[in-house]
Motif scaffolding. Structure first.
Motif, PDB file in Angstrom:
ATOM      1  N   ALA A 108       0.752  -1.336   0.119  1.00 15.12           N
ATOM      2  CA  ALA A 108       0.012   0.002  -0.090  1.00 15.12           C
ATOM      3  C   ALA A 108       0.966   1.285  -0.210  1.00 15.12           C
ATOM      4  N   SER A 109       0.072   2.414  -0.591  1.00 10.70           N
ATOM      5  CA  SER A 109       0.995   3.574  -0.658  1.00 10.70           C
ATOM      6  C   SER A 109       1.098   4.622   0.513  1.00 10.70           C
ATOM      7  N   VAL A 110       2.399   4.902   0.846  1.00  9.73           N
ATOM      8  CA  VAL A 110       2.584   5.744   2.107  1.00  9.73           C
ATOM      9  C   VAL A 110       1.912   7.277   1.536  1.00  9.73           C
ATOM     10  N   LEU A 223      14.038   8.230   3.669  1.00  9.72           N
ATOM     11  CA  LEU A 223      14.561   8.006   2.536  1.00  9.72           C
ATOM     12  C   LEU A 223      14.647   8.692   1.221  1.00  9.72           C
ATOM     13  N   LYS A 224      13.483   9.366   1.142  1.00 11.75           N
ATOM     14  CA  LYS A 224      13.164  10.533   0.175  1.00 11.75           C
ATOM     15  C   LYS A 224      14.199  11.326   0.241  1.00 11.75           C
ATOM     16  N   GLU A 225      14.433  12.108   1.408  1.00 10.17           N
ATOM     17  CA  GLU A 225      15.468  13.233   1.550  1.00 10.17           C
ATOM     18  C   GLU A 225      16.765  12.589   1.289  1.00 10.17           C
ATOM     19  N   GLU A 226      17.085  11.309   1.566  1.00 10.78           N
ATOM     20  CA  GLU A 226      18.479  10.960   1.481  1.00 10.78           C
ATOM     21  C   GLU A 226      18.739  10.465   0.114  1.00 10.78           C
ATOM     22  N   ASN A 227      17.859  10.328  -0.734  1.00 11.73           N
ATOM     23  CA  ASN A 227      17.849   9.906  -2.192  1.00 11.73           C
ATOM     24  C   ASN A 227      17.655  10.960  -3.042  1.00 11.73           C
ATOM     25  N   PRO A 228      18.897  11.627  -3.581  1.00 11.62           N
ATOM     26  CA  PRO A 228      18.773  12.741  -4.453  1.00 11.62           C
ATOM     27  C   PRO A 228      17.999  12.335  -6.020  1.00 11.62           C
ATOM     28  N   GLU A 229      17.990  11.087  -6.352  1.00  8.47           N
ATOM     29  CA  GLU A 229      17.434  10.522  -7.404  1.00  8.47           C
ATOM     30  C   GLU A 229      15.927  10.000  -7.103  1.00  8.47           C
ATOM     31  N   HIS A 230      15.266  10.251  -6.133  1.00  9.66           N
ATOM     32  CA  HIS A 230      14.198   9.905  -5.996  1.00  9.66           C
ATOM     33  C   HIS A 230      13.078   9.966  -6.970  1.00  9.66           C
TER      34      HIS A 230
END
Length: 412
Positions: A108-110, A223-230
């Motif tokens: 399910a989607s966050v 994890l979104k903040e840590e991933n520049p290619e999100h």
């Protein structure tokens, strides 16, 4: 509209699933945990209790890393395998009481969680959310699905029944005398059809797993903040869920046990109760409430019926009408001095599967002074409270089904 996606589950081989599957760790006694760890090398409890290997109790961040190590060892040893294709998983449970629960394990989607497409009815504790987030971030997987419910859908039911005509991937009975079945659905056309049906459902409701879903949301933000290619398609943007129709949901009540009368004598307490309730002494007759706003009370060796005086209590919203909230605002807080239902050490909870006989037993033993019995919350009540953006008092619902940990694992 609800978004769910298939995923490549990590799951036990068919010959090991009955040995690996485990109830929630907290549901075992210490003796039960010890016996399972000693006698069953394949139990999922070895993963969540990695210190057993060293005969040492390990907690905190150190434990998180060891959990990940044990999980990787299970994969290396071929106890776990991963599906090659993204799949939905039809899961059916027939419990020891003969109740049947059937639904779909999916991701399910966050984003749906954030947008209130996935609706909540229960408050969470911030520190528990944070601890669970850090735990899942380290171990890198979900092994216990969040229970979501939705209105019964004939088209979805038809698909599920059709899939269940085939031989299940798993069929096993636990020592708890529950029988579990799982069917793997990886046909692309069928996957698309299932997703389209859920996309037409306006909202999903969390039945069980508020802290797990909240921690998954916090993890995705990290994890979104840590991933520049999100991109939004990463696995951390979803969390494993078990979606079942409302008709399959079984809700039990939580009865309340209080250790003392807050300095009141029995007669004083009864007189104060009379302001809000019509009271009848039932003596030794076992009394269980049969209507909303009716309560059972066990005090000093006797049962009482308490019927709310409706002219003394004002209902402004769905929460006000909830029996657990009525008990709190009319008795627990003003008379017994219990304000913090989560942390006050003077109150404990007993789920309705234990019945009021358990309440009677522990009060007669002297461990508690008074107990209160309630009716279960209905699915409609749960939904109304969620729809109004309100939150139930803690321990308002004990909900089944309870999935086994480790049968399907969702990796980030």
């Amino acid at each position: 509209m609800a978004k769910i996606i298939p995923f490549k589950a990590v799951r036990p081989t068919r010959d090991k699933v009955n040995l690996l599957a485990a109830r929630s760790y907290d549901s075992y006694t210490a003796a039960q945990v010890e016996s399972r760890l000693r006698d069953n090398p394949f139990s999922f409890l070895h993963i969540v209790n990695p210190g057993y290997k060293f005969q040492k109790e390990i907690s905190g961040v150190e434990r998180y890393g060891l959990v990940r190590n044990r999980y990787e060892e299970f994969k290396e040893d071929g106890i776990f395998m991963q599906d090659e294709k993204p799949s939905f998983y039809i899961y059916k449970i027939v419990n020891r009481d003969g109740l049947k629960f059937t639904g779909i394990v999916a991701a399910a989607s966050v984003q749906d969680y954030e947008d209130d497409v996935i609706k909540k009815h229960e408050d969470t504790l911030e520190y528990r959310e944070t601890v669970l987030k850090e735990y899942v971030k380290t171990i890198g997987f979900n092994a216990e699905a969040v229970l979501l419910t939705y209105p019964d859908n004939p088209n979805l039911n038809e698909i599920i029944l059709s899939v269940m005509q085939n031989r299940p991937e798993y069929e096993f009975t636990t020592t708890y005398r529950d029988t579990h079945y799982l069917w793997n659905v990886d046909d692309e056309e069928l996957l698309k059809k299932i997703q389209e049906i859920y996309a037409e459902i306006p909202a999903l409701y969390i039945a069980d797993g508020h802290h797990r879903s909240a921690s998954s949301y916090l993890l995705a933000k990290d994890l979104k903040e840590e991933n520049p290619e999100h991109t939004g398609d990463e696995s951390y943007n979803y969390f494993m869920s078990f979606l079942i129709p409302e008709s399959d949901l079984k809700i039990y009540e939580f009865n309340r046990l209080v250790k003392d009368l807050n300095g009141l004598e029995k007669e004083e307490f009864l007189i104060k109760l009379d302001e809000s309730f019509r009271i009848e002494n039932r003596g030794l007759d076992y009394y269980k409430p049969s209507k909303k706003h009716h309560f059972s009370m066990y005090l000093d060796g006797e049962f009482y019926s308490l019927h709310l005086r409706k002219n003394k209590y004002k209902i402004n919203n769905a929460l006000d009408a909830l029996d657990a909230q009525i008990l709190y605002t009319t008795i627990l807080k003003p008379l017994l001095g219990i304000e913090d239902l989560r942390n006050d050490q003077r109150i404990e909870y007993s789920h309705g599967k234990k019945e009021l006989a358990y309440v009677q037993t522990v009060i007669d033993s002297g461990s508690f002074a008074v107990g209160f019995g309630l009716l279960p919350v209905t699915t409609d009540e749960l939904k109304k409270i969620a729809d109004e953006g309100l939150k139930m008092p803690p321990k308002s619902t004990y909900i089944e089904p309870k999935l086994r940990s480790g049968v399907t694992v969702y990796e980030f």
